[in-house]
Design a protein around this motif. Structure first.
Motif, PDB file in Angstrom:
ATOM      1  N   THR A 160     -10.531  -6.833  12.298  1.00 36.44           N
ATOM      2  CA  THR A 160      -9.378  -7.183  11.469  1.00 36.44           C
ATOM      3  C   THR A 160      -9.013  -6.044  10.530  1.00 36.44           C
ATOM      4  O   THR A 160      -7.837  -5.700  10.348  1.00 36.44           O
ATOM      5  CB  THR A 160      -9.673  -8.449  10.646  1.00 36.44           C
ATOM      6  OG1 THR A 160      -9.944  -9.536  11.541  1.00 36.44           O
ATOM      7  CG2 THR A 160      -8.487  -8.816   9.757  1.00 36.44           C
ATOM      8  N   SER A 172      -9.691  -2.869  11.009  1.00 38.29           N
ATOM      9  CA  SER A 172      -9.136  -1.772  11.807  1.00 38.29           C
ATOM     10  C   SER A 172      -7.663  -2.016  12.102  1.00 38.29           C
ATOM     11  O   SER A 172      -6.839  -1.116  12.003  1.00 38.29           O
ATOM     12  CB  SER A 172      -9.920  -1.631  13.109  1.00 38.29           C
ATOM     13  OG  SER A 172      -9.365  -0.613  13.919  1.00 38.29           O
ATOM     14  N   ARG A 173      -7.348  -3.282  12.462  1.00 37.10           N
ATOM     15  CA  ARG A 173      -5.959  -3.614  12.742  1.00 37.10           C
ATOM     16  C   ARG A 173      -5.103  -3.503  11.484  1.00 37.10           C
ATOM     17  O   ARG A 173      -3.963  -3.027  11.536  1.00 37.10           O
ATOM     18  CB  ARG A 173      -5.885  -5.051  13.305  1.00 37.10           C
ATOM     19  CG  ARG A 173      -4.488  -5.530  13.610  1.00 37.10           C
ATOM     20  CD  ARG A 173      -3.783  -4.627  14.579  1.00 37.10           C
ATOM     21  NE  ARG A 173      -2.441  -5.084  14.889  1.00 37.10           N
ATOM     22  CZ  ARG A 173      -1.497  -4.309  15.388  1.00 37.10           C
ATOM     23  NH1 ARG A 173      -1.738  -3.028  15.647  1.00 37.10           N
ATOM     24  NH2 ARG A 173      -0.297  -4.803  15.652  1.00 37.10           N
ATOM     25  N   SER A 174      -5.673  -3.909  10.349  1.00 38.37           N
ATOM     26  CA  SER A 174      -4.936  -3.812   9.086  1.00 38.37           C
ATOM     27  C   SER A 174      -4.624  -2.363   8.749  1.00 38.37           C
ATOM     28  O   SER A 174      -3.537  -2.038   8.267  1.00 38.37           O
ATOM     29  CB  SER A 174      -5.753  -4.445   7.949  1.00 38.37           C
ATOM     30  OG  SER A 174      -6.004  -5.807   8.212  1.00 38.37           O
ATOM     31  N   GLU A 204      -4.271   0.064  10.940  1.00 39.45           N
ATOM     32  CA  GLU A 204      -3.215   0.508  11.844  1.00 39.45           C
ATOM     33  C   GLU A 204      -1.845   0.064  11.355  1.00 39.45           C
ATOM     34  O   GLU A 204      -0.876   0.829  11.386  1.00 39.45           O
ATOM     35  CB  GLU A 204      -3.463  -0.043  13.248  1.00 39.45           C
ATOM     36  CG  GLU A 204      -4.681   0.554  13.948  1.00 39.45           C
ATOM     37  CD  GLU A 204      -4.896  -0.064  15.315  1.00 39.45           C
ATOM     38  OE1 GLU A 204      -4.054  -0.894  15.727  1.00 39.45           O
ATOM     39  OE2 GLU A 204      -5.895   0.274  15.968  1.00 39.45           O
TER      40      GLU A 204
END
Length: 228
Positions: free
Chosen positions: A61, A63-65, A67
């Motif tokens: 989560t 890592s996605r945030s 990005e």
């Protein structure tokens, strides 16, 4: 025919900047939430499979945030650059309008304020001419605009008149009618092998003398960044 942008567009530009900033701030909040999730999961006891899975999910989560935050930041920077360019152009337009219609502006009759030529596919060139007058503020300037382009082809000097440039026998001039200023747009066509050197704008006002405004080809295409 069309007119230049109006100063009222500055307000719309401001709203665009605010929207872009809001998107960026939301992305930062989402990223901070991901960091907090990882930090909260960091206290799980070793060997706890459920906690490990939860921690892995939180890392994903985060890592996605990150990005999303990076993408939002890149979009914000691009939007800011575009808005700054638009604001600079609008300020230049406002200065132009104030000089033209302001009480301290220099008075002049019908004239060509600017001419730009942009290369188009198939040997065509799009022209954009800005006409002005503020000598008689109660009068409406009406007439037609034509272009003539001088150059060379196969080692011989040649002048292309308006019908040749328009590829239409007896082509009518581009009409204009304005009180203070007007932008006139159109397309002309250069024959293969022709090397342009000079362009002349001719204004034929209704019931008045012809006004001519010559420019070198480099001057007419320089601002547009067109290859010469």
């Amino acid at each position: 025919m069309s007119t230049r942008p109006t100063p009222s567009a500055v307000a719309r530009t401001g709203f665009g900047l605010i929207a872009a900033l809001l998107v960026f701030l939301l992305a930062l909040v989402f990223g901070a939430w991901g960091v907090w999730q990882v930090a909260r999961g960091g206290h799980a006891a070793p060997g706890d499979a459920g906690a490990t899975d939860a921690l892995a999910q939180r890392v994903a989560t985060l890592s996605r945030s990150d990005e999303i935050s990076r993408a939002a930041n890149a979009k914000l920077q691009s939007t800011l650059a575009e808005r700054e360019e638009q604001i600079a152009q609008l300020k230049a337009d406002v200065d132009f309008y104030e000089r033209l219609v302001g009480a301290t502006g220099q008075r002049h009759g019908l004239s060509v304020h600017a001419l730009q030529l942009h290369r188009q596919p198939g040997g065509a060139w799009h022209f954009s001419a800005v006409l002005t007058q503020n000598l008689d503020r109660a009068a409406v300037s009406t007439g037609t605009l034509t272009l003539a382009i001088e150059g060379s082809r196969q080692g011989k000097l040649e002048t292309l008149d308006w019908p040749t440039l328009r590829q239409q026998p007896a082509a009518p001039g581009a009409p204009y009618s304005f009180r203070y200023f007007q932008q006139i747009d159109g397309d002309v066509f250069l024959p293969a092998g022709f090397t342009p050197a000079r362009v002349t704008v001719r204004l034929q006002p209704r019931g008045g003398a012809v006004v001519e405004h010559p420019l070198t080809w480099a001057e007419a295409t320089e601002e547009a960044g067109a290859p010469r």
